[in-house]
Design an enzyme around this catalytic site. Structure first.
Site, short mmCIF file in Angstrom:
data_model
loop_
_atom_site.label_atom_id
_atom_site.label_comp_id
_atom_site.label_asym_id
_atom_site.label_seq_id
_atom_site.Cartn_x
_atom_site.Cartn_y
_atom_site.Cartn_z
N LYS A 1 -39.72 7.35 50.46
CA LYS A 1 -39.17 6.80 49.20
C LYS A 1 -38.26 5.59 49.49
O LYS A 1 -38.34 4.57 48.82
CB LYS A 1 -38.39 7.90 48.47
CG LYS A 1 -37.57 7.44 47.30
CD LYS A 1 -38.41 6.98 46.13
CE LYS A 1 -37.57 6.30 45.07
NZ LYS A 1 -38.35 5.80 43.96
N CYS B 1 -32.37 1.47 41.73
CA CYS B 1 -33.19 1.95 42.87
C CYS B 1 -33.27 0.91 43.97
O CYS B 1 -32.75 1.11 45.06
CB CYS B 1 -34.60 2.29 42.39
SG CYS B 1 -34.66 3.82 41.46
N1 LIG Z 1 -34.65 6.69 36.84
C1 LIG Z 1 -35.63 6.32 37.64
O1 LIG Z 1 -36.44 5.50 37.28
C2 LIG Z 1 -35.78 6.92 39.02
C3 LIG Z 1 -36.96 6.70 39.71
C4 LIG Z 1 -37.13 7.29 40.96
C5 LIG Z 1 -36.10 8.06 41.50
N2 LIG Z 1 -34.94 8.24 40.81
C6 LIG Z 1 -33.91 9.08 41.44
O2 LIG Z 1 -33.81 10.32 40.74
C7 LIG Z 1 -32.46 10.80 40.77
C8 LIG Z 1 -31.96 11.03 39.36
O3 LIG Z 1 -31.97 9.77 38.69
P1 LIG Z 1 -31.88 9.64 37.11
O4 LIG Z 1 -32.29 8.25 36.80
O5 LIG Z 1 -32.57 10.79 36.45
O6 LIG Z 1 -30.29 9.80 36.90
P2 LIG Z 1 -29.53 10.00 35.53
O7 LIG Z 1 -28.15 9.52 35.75
O8 LIG Z 1 -30.35 9.48 34.40
O9 LIG Z 1 -29.50 11.61 35.34
C9 LIG Z 1 -28.85 12.48 36.18
C10 LIG Z 1 -28.30 13.65 35.36
O10 LIG Z 1 -27.73 14.60 36.24
C11 LIG Z 1 -26.57 15.13 35.64
N3 LIG Z 1 -25.76 15.76 36.70
C12 LIG Z 1 -24.94 15.18 37.61
N4 LIG Z 1 -24.44 16.11 38.45
C13 LIG Z 1 -24.96 17.30 38.06
C14 LIG Z 1 -24.83 18.64 38.53
N5 LIG Z 1 -24.07 18.93 39.59
N6 LIG Z 1 -25.48 19.62 37.87
C15 LIG Z 1 -26.26 19.33 36.79
N7 LIG Z 1 -26.43 18.09 36.32
C16 LIG Z 1 -25.79 17.08 36.95
C17 LIG Z 1 -25.94 13.96 34.95
O11 LIG Z 1 -25.05 14.36 33.93
C18 LIG Z 1 -27.20 13.25 34.39
O12 LIG Z 1 -27.53 13.69 33.10
C19 LIG Z 1 -31.67 9.74 41.56
O13 LIG Z 1 -31.62 10.12 42.90
C20 LIG Z 1 -32.51 8.49 41.39
O14 LIG Z 1 -32.29 7.58 42.43
C21 LIG Z 1 -34.76 7.71 39.59
#
Ligand SMILES: NC(=O)c1ccc[n+]([C@@H]2O[C@H](COP(=O)([O-])OP(=O)(O)OC[C@H]3O[C@@H](n4cnc5c(N)ncnc54)[C@H](O)[C@@H]3O)[C@@H](O)[C@H]2O)c1
Length: 399
Positions: free
Chosen positions: A204, A258
């Site tokens: 990734k 990202c």
């Molecule tokens: N958004 C994208 O396009 C994308 C694509 C590939 C990978 N990712 C990866 O996926 C992961 C999540 O990204 P995202 O975009 O969904 O983030 P986001 O910020 O949209 O969502 C994360 C959620 O997790 C919650 N959270 C934080 N700590 C927590 C805990 N201890 N228990 C429960 N909930 C908790 C937050 O309140 C939030 O709602 C990251 O590592 C990101 O790099 C994201």
């Protein structure tokens, strides 16, 4: 067959919520967990707190059918999916605190044969760390299947890509890989590829570093071409006619949460050996500073010639065209810096109506008032505007 399985998804953001809603629509019983009460409440009403096409339909159907509910705490389940943020601390040090606290939160609910999947983009070794933390919490991890399965969806197409994309699964043991691959095969139509946890984590980070490095090449070319008085857009179009050359387009830098973040996870661990990946990050960051200097010089020239400050229209604030996402956006960074350095800025972003720090101006009004126009994002509204600008950092006036 899968409907007897219960899934617990930790983190209901851009990745966790679409995944949870998709699984519920495929017949799984889904228990979603988030630490934000308002997020939990909104989802339990069958509504969504993020912008993503089709997601509202999936969430509504999932909640109305009783297949999905959101909560502040986990529950017993057969599969646990962790999809919490992985940003960095000061100095580009990876921050896996959210992963650790999510892991501790699920520990009391785990039973033998459960699958624990880390979907968050993670530094190499994080899946092993999840296992270590579970052991610290008194869990017998030898009876669990622990794996990493990174997410690679494109915002705006998440519901489709969650199903269609190929996935990489890397377990901490071959048995964990196998069990996790079996699970993804129940809802993924793309190929689900097997490896170990560390390779999956590195894959990734590699994908995003590849993009960053290639954009850095284009950004460096744009700076060199400016020095050599060559049109970089024409140059790239010509060079790309070579059958084995495919140069990307330069921009005002690189943004988003990202590509502008994940390469640092490699650099932090790789130190001196991560030369190209570090340099690419530095080139892309420098491109933004370089653009700021170009705009400020133009504004100074105007002031000297006209005896008054120039009104500078900053066209676009998002991190890429035709979205409203401002995270890690170089265009936003440039606009804020110009404002804080005392320039008279007209901030334009057709995809948002307001910003808490400054007024957002309609693009047509801004163009009427501006003395200097700088294009920072190639939004569709800016194409075919018939404006010449020597401060077009995204090539929108060339198209
Ligand atoms: N958004 C994208 O396009 C994308 C694509 C590939 C990978 N990712 C990866 O996926 C992961 C999540 O990204 P995202 O975009 O969904 O983030 P986001 O910020 O949209 O969502 C994360 C959620 O997790 C919650 N959270 C934080 N700590 C927590 C805990 N201890 N228990 C429960 N909930 C908790 C937050 O309140 C939030 O709602 C990251 O590592 C990101 O790099 C994201």
């Amino acid at each position: 067959m899968q409907s007897n399985k219960k899934i617990c998804v930790i983190g209901l953001g851009y990745i966790g919520l679409p995944t949870a809603a998709l699984l519920a629509n495929r017949g799984y019983d889904v228990h979603g967990v988030d630490v934000v009460q308002s997020t939990v409440d909104i989802i339990n009403r069958g509504e969504i707190h993020i912008v993503e096409p089709e997601l509202d339909t999936f969430v509504k159907a999932a909640v109305n059918s009783g297949k999905m509910k959101a909560d502040l705490t986990p529950t017993k389940a057969d599969v646990f999916i962790i999809a919490v943020p992985t940003p960095f601390h000061e100095g580009y040090v990876p921050n896996i605190d959210y992963v650790i606290s999510a892991t501790r939160a699920i520990a009391p609910y785990l039973k033998d044969e459960d699958i624990v999947i880390l979907e968050s983009t993670s530094p190499v070794g994080t899946t092993d760390k999840v296992e270590e933390v579970l052991k610290e919490e008194g869990v017998n991890t030898s009876k669990l299947y622990i794996a990493h399965c990174p997410e690679r969806v494109l915002p705006g197409h998440i519901m489709r890509e969650l199903v269609e994309n190929d996935r990489i699964v890397g377990g901490t043991t071959p048995a964990a890989t196998e069990a996790t691959v079996k699970f993804y095969n129940t809802f993924v139509e793309g190929e689900v590829l097997s490896t170990d946890a560390r390779t999956a984590e590195m894959a990734k980070l590699t994908e995003n570093s590849f993009r960053d490095t290639n954009i850095a090449f284009a950004n460096e070319l744009s700076i060199l071409c400016d020095k050599f008085n060559i049109d970089v857009w024409e140059l790239i179009a010509l060079a790309n006619r070579h059958p084995r050359v495919n140069i990307l387009q330069p921009g005002a830098g690189v943004g988003g949460h990202c590509i502008a973040v994940d390469p640092w996870f490699i650099v932090h661990a790789g130190g001196e050996d991560a030369k190209i990946i570090r340099t690419a990050r530095e080139v892309n960051t420098y491109k933004t500073e370089w653009a700021i200097e170009k705009i400020k010089n133009e504004a100074l020239k105007f002031e000297n010639e006209n005896g008054r400050k120039a009104k500078v229209a900053c066209m676009g604030l998002a991190f890429k065209p035709d979205i409203d996402d401002l995270r890690e956006s170089p265009a936003l960074f440039i606009t804020k810096r110009l404002i804080s350095d005392g320039l008279d800025v007209l901030a334009v972003e057709p995809n948002i109506s307001k910003h808490k720090e400054f007024e957002v101006v309609n693009y047509k009004d801004a163009l009427e008032q501006a003395d200097i126009v700088t294009f920072l994002v190639a939004h569709k509204e800016f194409k075919n505007l018939d404006i010449e600008s020597n401060l077009d950092f995204c090539g929108v006036t060339n198209k």
